[in-house]
Design an enzyme around this catalytic site. Structure first.
Site, PDB file in Angstrom:
ATOM      1  N   GLY A  43     -53.197 101.898  45.164  1.00 43.52           N
ATOM      2  CA  GLY A  43     -53.367 100.453  45.213  1.00 43.52           C
ATOM      3  C   GLY A  43     -53.043  99.788  46.532  1.00 43.52           C
ATOM      4  O   GLY A  43     -53.713  98.849  46.942  1.00 43.52           O
ATOM      5  N   ASP A  97     -49.409  96.916  46.009  1.00 35.84           N
ATOM      6  CA  ASP A  97     -50.457  95.894  45.965  1.00 35.84           C
ATOM      7  C   ASP A  97     -50.018  94.667  45.186  1.00 35.84           C
ATOM      8  O   ASP A  97     -50.186  93.541  45.618  1.00 35.84           O
ATOM      9  CB  ASP A  97     -51.759  96.478  45.376  1.00 35.84           C
ATOM     10  CG  ASP A  97     -51.546  97.255  44.072  1.00 35.84           C
ATOM     11  OD1 ASP A  97     -50.407  97.288  43.548  1.00 35.84           O
ATOM     12  OD2 ASP A  97     -52.527  97.844  43.583  1.00 35.84           O
ATOM     13  N   ASP A 100     -46.264  93.003  38.934  1.00 33.38           N
ATOM     14  CA  ASP A 100     -46.616  92.412  37.642  1.00 33.38           C
ATOM     15  C   ASP A 100     -45.340  92.358  36.794  1.00 33.38           C
ATOM     16  O   ASP A 100     -44.580  91.402  36.871  1.00 33.38           O
ATOM     17  CB  ASP A 100     -47.739  93.246  37.011  1.00 33.38           C
ATOM     18  CG  ASP A 100     -48.239  92.687  35.690  1.00 33.38           C
ATOM     19  OD1 ASP A 100     -47.761  91.617  35.284  1.00 33.38           O
ATOM     20  OD2 ASP A 100     -49.099  93.320  35.056  1.00 33.38           O
ATOM     21  N   LYS A 128     -47.663  88.293  40.243  1.00 34.86           N
ATOM     22  CA  LYS A 128     -48.144  87.500  39.108  1.00 34.86           C
ATOM     23  C   LYS A 128     -47.033  86.584  38.614  1.00 34.86           C
ATOM     24  O   LYS A 128     -45.880  87.015  38.511  1.00 34.86           O
ATOM     25  CB  LYS A 128     -48.600  88.417  37.980  1.00 34.86           C
ATOM     26  CG  LYS A 128     -49.957  89.006  38.242  1.00 34.86           C
ATOM     27  CD  LYS A 128     -50.524  89.676  37.019  1.00 34.86           C
ATOM     28  CE  LYS A 128     -51.803  90.393  37.388  1.00 34.86           C
ATOM     29  NZ  LYS A 128     -52.307  91.221  36.284  1.00 34.86           N
ATOM     30  N   VAL A 150     -56.875  91.133  38.295  1.00 32.06           N
ATOM     31  CA  VAL A 150     -57.678  91.016  39.516  1.00 32.06           C
ATOM     32  C   VAL A 150     -58.049  92.388  40.066  1.00 32.06           C
ATOM     33  O   VAL A 150     -57.365  93.386  39.802  1.00 32.06           O
ATOM     34  CB  VAL A 150     -56.926  90.205  40.593  1.00 32.06           C
ATOM     35  CG1 VAL A 150     -56.824  88.737  40.201  1.00 32.06           C
ATOM     36  CG2 VAL A 150     -55.550  90.787  40.883  1.00 32.06           C
ATOM     37  N   ASP A 156     -57.632  98.032  41.380  1.00 28.30           N
ATOM     38  CA  ASP A 156     -58.739  98.661  40.650  1.00 28.30           C
ATOM     39  C   ASP A 156     -58.796  98.265  39.189  1.00 28.30           C
ATOM     40  O   ASP A 156     -57.827  97.771  38.611  1.00 28.30           O
ATOM     41  CB  ASP A 156     -58.593 100.184  40.717  1.00 28.30           C
ATOM     42  CG  ASP A 156     -57.446 100.683  39.825  1.00 28.30           C
ATOM     43  OD1 ASP A 156     -56.319 100.163  39.970  1.00 28.30           O
ATOM     44  OD2 ASP A 156     -57.677 101.550  38.965  1.00 28.30           O
ATOM     45  N   ARG A 162     -61.892  99.082  44.184  1.00 28.64           N
ATOM     46  CA  ARG A 162     -60.828  99.041  45.194  1.00 28.64           C
ATOM     47  C   ARG A 162     -61.374  98.618  46.558  1.00 28.64           C
ATOM     48  O   ARG A 162     -60.669  97.992  47.356  1.00 28.64           O
ATOM     49  CB  ARG A 162     -60.172 100.423  45.335  1.00 28.64           C
ATOM     50  CG  ARG A 162     -59.313 100.839  44.144  1.00 28.64           C
ATOM     51  CD  ARG A 162     -58.405 101.976  44.560  1.00 28.64           C
ATOM     52  NE  ARG A 162     -57.822 102.705  43.444  1.00 28.64           N
ATOM     53  CZ  ARG A 162     -56.699 102.349  42.815  1.00 28.64           C
ATOM     54  NH1 ARG A 162     -56.055 101.272  43.180  1.00 28.64           N
ATOM     55  NH2 ARG A 162     -56.226 103.079  41.821  1.00 28.64           N
TER      56      ARG A 162
HETATM   57  P1  IMP Z   1     -45.879  96.577  37.268  1.00 24.70           P
HETATM   58  O1  IMP Z   1     -45.199  97.903  37.196  1.00 24.70           O
HETATM   59  O2  IMP Z   1     -46.115  95.980  35.915  1.00 24.70           O
HETATM   60  O3  IMP Z   1     -45.240  95.595  38.226  1.00 24.70           O
HETATM   61  O4  IMP Z   1     -47.347  96.854  37.715  1.00 24.70           O
HETATM   62  C1  IMP Z   1     -47.637  97.116  38.992  1.00 24.70           C
HETATM   63  C2  IMP Z   1     -48.841  98.019  39.060  1.00 24.70           C
HETATM   64  O5  IMP Z   1     -49.802  97.712  38.036  1.00 24.70           O
HETATM   65  C3  IMP Z   1     -49.516  97.789  40.366  1.00 24.70           C
HETATM   66  O6  IMP Z   1     -49.133  98.793  41.276  1.00 24.70           O
HETATM   67  C4  IMP Z   1     -50.986  97.883  40.020  1.00 24.70           C
HETATM   68  O7  IMP Z   1     -51.425  99.194  40.235  1.00 24.70           O
HETATM   69  C5  IMP Z   1     -51.110  97.594  38.548  1.00 24.70           C
HETATM   70  N1  IMP Z   1     -51.610  96.223  38.273  1.00 24.70           N
HETATM   71  C6  IMP Z   1     -50.910  95.169  37.796  1.00 24.70           C
HETATM   72  N2  IMP Z   1     -51.685  94.083  37.673  1.00 24.70           N
HETATM   73  C7  IMP Z   1     -52.911  94.439  38.081  1.00 24.70           C
HETATM   74  C8  IMP Z   1     -54.163  93.721  38.207  1.00 24.70           C
HETATM   75  O8  IMP Z   1     -54.314  92.526  37.932  1.00 24.70           O
HETATM   76  N3  IMP Z   1     -55.215  94.449  38.676  1.00 24.70           N
HETATM   77  C9  IMP Z   1     -55.121  95.766  39.007  1.00 24.70           C
HETATM   78  N4  IMP Z   1     -53.976  96.465  38.920  1.00 24.70           N
HETATM   79  C10 IMP Z   1     -52.874  95.803  38.461  1.00 24.70           C
HETATM   80 MG    MG Z   2     -50.998 100.469  41.789  1.00 21.40          MG
END
Ligand code: IMP
Ligand code: MG
Length: 183
Positions: A43, A97, A100, A128, A150, A156, A162
């Site tokens: 990402g 990237d 979340d 986010k 997104v 992706d 990507r």
């Molecule tokens: P987290 O562990 O929930 O913070 O998620 C982070 C990972 O989820 C990032 O490295 C992304 O690969 C993926 N991700 C989270 N939101 C999105 C999105 O809107 N589009 C694509 N990938 C996302």
């Molecule tokens: Mg990722």
């Protein structure tokens, strides 16, 4: 590919402008420090490639492969490949990237702490705006975005999109049918 995008939320120009600001902050903060940048692939590849070329400091580059998303659903964080360099005593900057739930960066930071770096900070292009289960926050952030899925500029949907040069929201029908083959 382009026809699957509902709305562009960040243009290539907006991303480039913000990258210059982030790079200036990072260059000031890491001047004179032994810096190792750890890119979370896939990402963060595009973001890191652009950002790092704007930072005129000596640095070591490494990467970790992580997977946390299947389609749109957040899954457990899985480490797919590890560091290749020794980060003991070095200042580590982790680049991802998007932030979340924060689980990915929390898990990666926890993992990296075992290698005894001098410090660990995180830098994400997007964050986010959602209620979080974790208390961690990124140290550097490009943009805050609404809680929408997104794609583009490294992000992706099942490994597609990507290579879009901007960040956009997918059309609902593209999620159902998968990306069209013709660009
Ligand atoms: P987290 O562990 O929930 O913070 O998620 C982070 C990972 O989820 C990032 O490295 C992304 O690969 C993926 N991700 C989270 N939101 C999105 C999105 O809107 N589009 C694509 N990938 C996302
Ligand atoms: Mg990722």
């Amino acid at each position: 590919m382009e026809q699957d995008i509902d709305q562009v939320i960040l243009t290539a120009a907006a991303i480039a402008a913000r990258n210059r600001e982030l790079a200036a902050d990072l260059a000031a903060d890491y001047a004179g420090r032994k810096l190792t940048v750890v890119v979370l692939s896939n990402g963060a590849l595009f973001f890191a490639a652009d950002l790092l070329r704007l930072i005129p400091l000596p640095l070591q580059l490494d990467s970790i492969g992580v997977a946390s998303y299947i389609g749109e659903k957040s899954e457990a964080v899985e480490l797919r490949s590890d560091l290749k360099t020794d980060v003991q005593g070095r200042h580590v900057l982790v680049i991802d990237d998007i932030f979340d739930t924060g689980r990915t960066l929390q898990a990666v930071s926890q993992h990296l702490r075992k290698s005894k770096p001098a410090s660990i900070r995180t830098c994400v292009l997007l964050q986010k705006e959602v209620a979080r289960e974790t208390s961690v926050q990124p140290d550097y952030r490009g943009f805050a975005i609404e809680n929408v899925f997104v794609v583009g500029y490294g992000l992706d949907y099942n490994e597609h999109y990507r290579n879009l040069p901007y960040i956009g929201v997918l059309k609902p029908e593209a999620k159902r049918t998968g990306p069209r083959r013709k660009q």
